[in-house]
Design a protein around this motif. Structure first.
Motif, PDB file in Angstrom:
ATOM      1  N   SER A  70      56.249  12.335  20.605  1.00  0.00           N
ATOM      2  CA  SER A  70      57.173  12.137  19.487  1.00  0.00           C
ATOM      3  C   SER A  70      56.569  11.124  18.522  1.00  0.00           C
ATOM      4  O   SER A  70      55.541  10.500  18.815  1.00  0.00           O
ATOM      5  CB  SER A  70      58.528  11.631  19.980  1.00  0.00           C
ATOM      6  N   ARG A  71      57.216  10.936  17.385  1.00  0.00           N
ATOM      7  CA  ARG A  71      56.719   9.935  16.439  1.00  0.00           C
ATOM      8  C   ARG A  71      56.734   8.546  17.059  1.00  0.00           C
ATOM      9  O   ARG A  71      55.914   7.698  16.718  1.00  0.00           O
ATOM     10  CB  ARG A  71      57.555   9.974  15.165  1.00  0.00           C
ATOM     11  N   ALA A  72      57.673   8.314  17.988  1.00  0.00           N
ATOM     12  CA  ALA A  72      57.737   7.013  18.665  1.00  0.00           C
ATOM     13  C   ALA A  72      56.498   6.763  19.512  1.00  0.00           C
ATOM     14  O   ALA A  72      56.131   5.611  19.765  1.00  0.00           O
ATOM     15  CB  ALA A  72      58.991   6.932  19.542  1.00  0.00           C
ATOM     16  N   THR A  73      55.843   7.833  19.947  1.00  0.00           N
ATOM     17  CA  THR A  73      54.619   7.682  20.747  1.00  0.00           C
ATOM     18  C   THR A  73      53.374   7.986  19.924  1.00  0.00           C
ATOM     19  O   THR A  73      52.290   8.212  20.463  1.00  0.00           O
ATOM     20  CB  THR A  73      54.663   8.616  21.979  1.00  0.00           C
ATOM     21  N   GLY A  74      53.532   8.040  18.591  1.00  0.00           N
ATOM     22  CA  GLY A  74      52.396   8.241  17.709  1.00  0.00           C
ATOM     23  C   GLY A  74      52.024   9.681  17.448  1.00  0.00           C
ATOM     24  O   GLY A  74      50.922   9.961  16.950  1.00  0.00           O
ATOM     25  N   VAL A  75      52.951  10.609  17.752  1.00  0.00           N
ATOM     26  CA  VAL A  75      52.663  12.029  17.561  1.00  0.00           C
ATOM     27  C   VAL A  75      53.638  12.595  16.533  1.00  0.00           C
ATOM     28  O   VAL A  75      54.852  12.556  16.730  1.00  0.00           O
ATOM     29  CB  VAL A  75      52.788  12.812  18.886  1.00  0.00           C
ATOM     30  N   ASP A  76      53.115  13.121  15.446  1.00  0.00           N
ATOM     31  CA  ASP A  76      53.932  13.710  14.390  1.00  0.00           C
ATOM     32  C   ASP A  76      53.463  15.146  14.164  1.00  0.00           C
ATOM     33  O   ASP A  76      52.417  15.382  13.562  1.00  0.00           O
ATOM     34  CB  ASP A  76      53.799  12.895  13.101  1.00  0.00           C
ATOM     35  N   ALA A  77      54.224  16.105  14.688  1.00  0.00           N
ATOM     36  CA  ALA A  77      53.806  17.505  14.587  1.00  0.00           C
ATOM     37  C   ALA A  77      53.780  17.985  13.149  1.00  0.00           C
ATOM     38  O   ALA A  77      53.032  18.914  12.820  1.00  0.00           O
ATOM     39  CB  ALA A  77      54.736  18.380  15.415  1.00  0.00           C
ATOM     40  N   TYR A  78      54.578  17.390  12.278  1.00  0.00           N
ATOM     41  CA  TYR A  78      54.624  17.823  10.884  1.00  0.00           C
ATOM     42  C   TYR A  78      53.355  17.396  10.133  1.00  0.00           C
ATOM     43  O   TYR A  78      52.734  18.208   9.439  1.00  0.00           O
ATOM     44  CB  TYR A  78      55.853  17.258  10.190  1.00  0.00           C
ATOM     45  N   SER A  79      52.943  16.152  10.282  1.00  0.00           N
ATOM     46  CA  SER A  79      51.735  15.686   9.602  1.00  0.00           C
ATOM     47  C   SER A  79      50.475  16.041  10.389  1.00  0.00           C
ATOM     48  O   SER A  79      49.377  16.067   9.832  1.00  0.00           O
ATOM     49  CB  SER A  79      51.788  14.168   9.403  1.00  0.00           C
ATOM     50  N   GLY A  80      50.639  16.274  11.677  1.00  0.00           N
ATOM     51  CA  GLY A  80      49.501  16.554  12.549  1.00  0.00           C
ATOM     52  C   GLY A  80      48.948  15.323  13.230  1.00  0.00           C
ATOM     53  O   GLY A  80      48.076  15.419  14.110  1.00  0.00           O
ATOM     54  N   GLN A  81      49.474  14.153  12.871  1.00  0.00           N
ATOM     55  CA  GLN A  81      48.960  12.904  13.438  1.00  0.00           C
ATOM     56  C   GLN A  81      49.192  12.856  14.951  1.00  0.00           C
ATOM     57  O   GLN A  81      50.304  13.042  15.429  1.00  0.00           O
ATOM     58  CB  GLN A  81      49.662  11.707  12.792  1.00  0.00           C
ATOM     59  N   GLY A  82      48.151  12.607  15.694  1.00  0.00           N
ATOM     60  CA  GLY A  82      48.246  12.415  17.143  1.00  0.00           C
ATOM     61  C   GLY A  82      48.426  13.688  17.948  1.00  0.00           C
ATOM     62  O   GLY A  82      48.493  13.638  19.178  1.00  0.00           O
ATOM     63  N   VAL A 115      55.313  22.738  25.328  1.00  0.00           N
ATOM     64  CA  VAL A 115      56.651  23.219  24.989  1.00  0.00           C
ATOM     65  C   VAL A 115      57.045  22.641  23.638  1.00  0.00           C
ATOM     66  O   VAL A 115      57.000  21.428  23.440  1.00  0.00           O
ATOM     67  CB  VAL A 115      57.691  22.814  26.055  1.00  0.00           C
ATOM     68  N   ASP A 116      57.449  23.514  22.730  1.00  0.00           N
ATOM     69  CA  ASP A 116      57.923  23.098  21.404  1.00  0.00           C
ATOM     70  C   ASP A 116      59.439  23.274  21.360  1.00  0.00           C
ATOM     71  O   ASP A 116      59.944  24.387  21.249  1.00  0.00           O
ATOM     72  CB  ASP A 116      57.256  23.943  20.325  1.00  0.00           C
ATOM     73  N   ALA A 117      60.150  22.153  21.474  1.00  0.00           N
ATOM     74  CA  ALA A 117      61.608  22.153  21.362  1.00  0.00           C
ATOM     75  C   ALA A 117      62.037  21.326  20.159  1.00  0.00           C
ATOM     76  O   ALA A 117      63.119  20.736  20.146  1.00  0.00           O
ATOM     77  CB  ALA A 117      62.234  21.610  22.644  1.00  0.00           C
ATOM     78  N   LEU A 118      61.192  21.269  19.148  1.00  0.00           N
ATOM     79  CA  LEU A 118      61.491  20.494  17.951  1.00  0.00           C
ATOM     80  C   LEU A 118      62.710  21.062  17.227  1.00  0.00           C
ATOM     81  O   LEU A 118      62.955  22.263  17.242  1.00  0.00           O
ATOM     82  CB  LEU A 118      60.290  20.507  17.003  1.00  0.00           C
ATOM     83  N   ASP A 119      63.447  20.181  16.576  1.00  0.00           N
ATOM     84  CA  ASP A 119      64.609  20.617  15.808  1.00  0.00           C
ATOM     85  C   ASP A 119      64.719  19.779  14.555  1.00  0.00           C
ATOM     86  O   ASP A 119      64.118  18.702  14.442  1.00  0.00           O
ATOM     87  CB  ASP A 119      65.888  20.492  16.646  1.00  0.00           C
ATOM     88  N   MET A 167      54.986  17.683  25.710  1.00  0.00           N
ATOM     89  CA  MET A 167      56.190  18.356  25.247  1.00  0.00           C
ATOM     90  C   MET A 167      56.646  17.757  23.919  1.00  0.00           C
ATOM     91  O   MET A 167      56.758  16.532  23.788  1.00  0.00           O
ATOM     92  CB  MET A 167      57.306  18.213  26.286  1.00  0.00           C
ATOM     93  N   LEU A 168      56.935  18.612  22.961  1.00  0.00           N
ATOM     94  CA  LEU A 168      57.374  18.177  21.643  1.00  0.00           C
ATOM     95  C   LEU A 168      58.875  18.412  21.509  1.00  0.00           C
ATOM     96  O   LEU A 168      59.379  19.475  21.863  1.00  0.00           O
ATOM     97  CB  LEU A 168      56.628  18.953  20.566  1.00  0.00           C
ATOM     98  N   ALA A 189      46.381  16.357  18.433  1.00  0.00           N
ATOM     99  CA  ALA A 189      45.223  16.725  19.252  1.00  0.00           C
ATOM    100  C   ALA A 189      45.155  15.884  20.517  1.00  0.00           C
ATOM    101  O   ALA A 189      44.916  16.409  21.614  1.00  0.00           O
ATOM    102  CB  ALA A 189      43.942  16.582  18.434  1.00  0.00           C
ATOM    103  N   ALA A 190      45.367  14.584  20.379  1.00  0.00           N
ATOM    104  CA  ALA A 190      45.309  13.711  21.552  1.00  0.00           C
ATOM    105  C   ALA A 190      46.410  14.052  22.547  1.00  0.00           C
ATOM    106  O   ALA A 190      46.205  14.033  23.767  1.00  0.00           O
ATOM    107  CB  ALA A 190      45.432  12.248  21.117  1.00  0.00           C
ATOM    108  N   ALA A 191      47.607  14.384  22.030  1.00  0.00           N
ATOM    109  CA  ALA A 191      48.731  14.688  22.910  1.00  0.00           C
ATOM    110  C   ALA A 191      48.536  16.009  23.650  1.00  0.00           C
ATOM    111  O   ALA A 191      48.945  16.159  24.803  1.00  0.00           O
ATOM    112  CB  ALA A 191      50.025  14.735  22.097  1.00  0.00           C
ATOM    113  N   LEU A 192      47.905  16.991  22.992  1.00  0.00           N
ATOM    114  CA  LEU A 192      47.769  18.318  23.588  1.00  0.00           C
ATOM    115  C   LEU A 192      46.535  18.467  24.467  1.00  0.00           C
ATOM    116  O   LEU A 192      46.475  19.370  25.304  1.00  0.00           O
ATOM    117  CB  LEU A 192      47.731  19.379  22.484  1.00  0.00           C
TER     118      LEU A 192
END
Length: 249
Positions: free
Chosen positions: A27-39, A51-55, A1-2, A41-44
């Protein structure tokens, strides 16, 4: 979940978790940055539903559009690559109205995000929620200068963030959800109506006791006149602003 740490996202996470689902808060705290794409693939990888609840808190059309579209493209493309079963995106009812988006860039950005999910290679549901009671204090905070509060006129059918989160969680748990699901509150009101009730019930709003409380259509006539009001909805949540204020205290 994002977006699991935000106002709505944390409630969606709790609802899913209480229903016995294994939920990964990415989240970025867990090494996942949806904006840069970092992490991402591993998260999904291995997820049945994402679920995308980003704001993003911004009044800038450019920044909001860049953020929401970049994240949506990264999420949808990666979901297709790693074999995610379904996608659920949280958005705002009426954001796709051209007149609403023309006056308020944030809505235009959310509409662009919706279009990306609608064209995703993975089955996706966009949950279109009306405004939440909890946002009124933030609106008052932004619209206040000293003893004067000049609110943006918005005609809406608000509901609590809890109720919106329950609707999103239900969609995430329902594999037969369609491309859009609309959720709204039962009562209709203007921004000024809602702010006045909170002020009457609590004695203050957003830490303020404005002596002058008014509204003007500075987010456009469409938003003031009902572009954010669904005429039909999949879920209509009972109760109004007074019920919400009194239940919270």
């Amino acid at each position: 979940m994002l977006g699991a740490t935000g106002l709505l996202g944390s409630k969606i996470y709790d609802r899913l978790h209480r229903n016995g689902h294994e939920v990964l808060p990415a989240s970025r705290a867990t090494g996942v940055d949806a904006y840069s794409g970092q992490g991402v693939a591993a998260a999904l990888t291995g997820a049945d539903v994402v679920v995308d609840a980003l704001d993003m808190k911004t009044m800038s059309r450019r920044r909001a559009t860049d953020f929401f579209t970049t994240c949506a493209k990264n999420i949808t493309a990666t979901a297709a690559e790693v074999g995610v079963g379904r996608l659920v995106c949280v958005s705002i009812y009426g954001a796709d109205d051209p007149d609403a988006g023309r006056a308020y860039g944030y809505y235009a950005a959310k509409a662009a995000q919706e279009r990306i999910y609608a064209s995703a290679q993975v089955p996706a549901t966009v949950v279109l929620s009306t405004q939440w009671f909890e946002l009124i204090e933030d609106v008052v905070r932004r619209a206040s200068l000293g003893p004067v509060t000049l609110l943006p006129a918005m005609r809406m059918a608000p509901l609590s963030a809890d109720a919106a989160a329950a609707a999103v969680a239900d969609v995430a748990m329902n594999p037969h959800s369609g491309p859009t699901v609309v959720v709204r509150g039962a009562e209709e009101a203007d921004t000024l109506d809602l702010a006045r009730v909170i002020l009457q019930e609590r004695g203050s709003i957003a830490g303020r006791r404005p002596r002058v409380l008014r509204q003007l259509p500075y987010l456009g006539r469409a938003i003031a006149g009902g572009a954010l009001l669904p005429q039909e909805a999949d879920t209509v949540v009972p109760g109004g602003i007074r019920d919400w204020v009194r239940a919270a205290h």
